[in-house]
Design a protein around this motif. Sequence first.
Motif: not given
Length: 280
Positions: A45-50, A86-95, A195-196
């Motif tokens: 679920n690419d919900d990155i842009d909340a 859900n991408q919204s739960e993966r911010t630590s990976f992106y950081r 994240p982009a």
Amino acid sequence: MTLTHNYRGRLAPSPTGYLHLGHARTFWTAQERARAAGGALVLRNDDIDARRFKLEFVAAMIEDLHWFGFAWNEGPDCGGPRGPYNQSERTSFYRTALDQLRAGGFIYSCTCSRKDIAAAARAPHAEDDEAIYPGTCRSKSPSTLNAQPSTRFNWRFRVPDGETISFHDQHLGPRQYVAGRDFGDFVVWRRDDVPAYQLSVVVDDAAMQITEVVRGEDLLKSTARQLLLYRALGLPPPKFFHCPLMTDAAGVRLAKRHDALSLRQLRARGAAPADLRRGW
Ligand code: GLU
């Protein structure tokens, strides 16, 4: 079903509207290729842009995909070993990836506020591809930025100008794009701490061990950008299969605004998925 091969594919919709027949056709190719290889299919679920996604679309997305005949092995609704999905739960990976890019000197801070920055969290489908960045902040020294501690900035990837990025598309054959000409320095993290798309998709496809990315051919240039990110992050890239885009009767690419062709409406009108798939 026992999975006997290492193929891992994915469906990666963004919940910004109802899915339409164009998404379904691309996803169907993804599913068929995973099946043919005896592999696994992941729903992400690419919900990155909340700010842009809506919860109701996430539920609708899962329901509509099931109705159409999709089945996945891992996903936000059923879990799996490579979650969260859900991408919204993966911010630590992106950081972590952002820190790695910064440490390696691959990115620079950019104070420009342009339209393409606002758009950076979503995949640049068709005409909304990121404009070539003129390089305004490329050579600003970090000390200039440190002098303005209150300034929040975007992070941009510095592309190797003039380098040809080549890859073999599993559908289209050999493709080549020139960095600095076909695409420029691109945003990997927005100043408002989002994240982009380019970064999140690479980090996730790698972490979820996707072996082949199947998606629309409007993302070909993004593949070239993403190959640079794989290289910078020291990650092995997957294979890529870009599908032709579905157009309406007037030749316009199907988009979420084509309500009449949303899976929701088709279903409400009594359409049968098998009929919709005829000829695919
Ligand atoms: N969530 C992105 C989109 O729907 C995925 C694009 C991709 O497949 O990389 O546009």
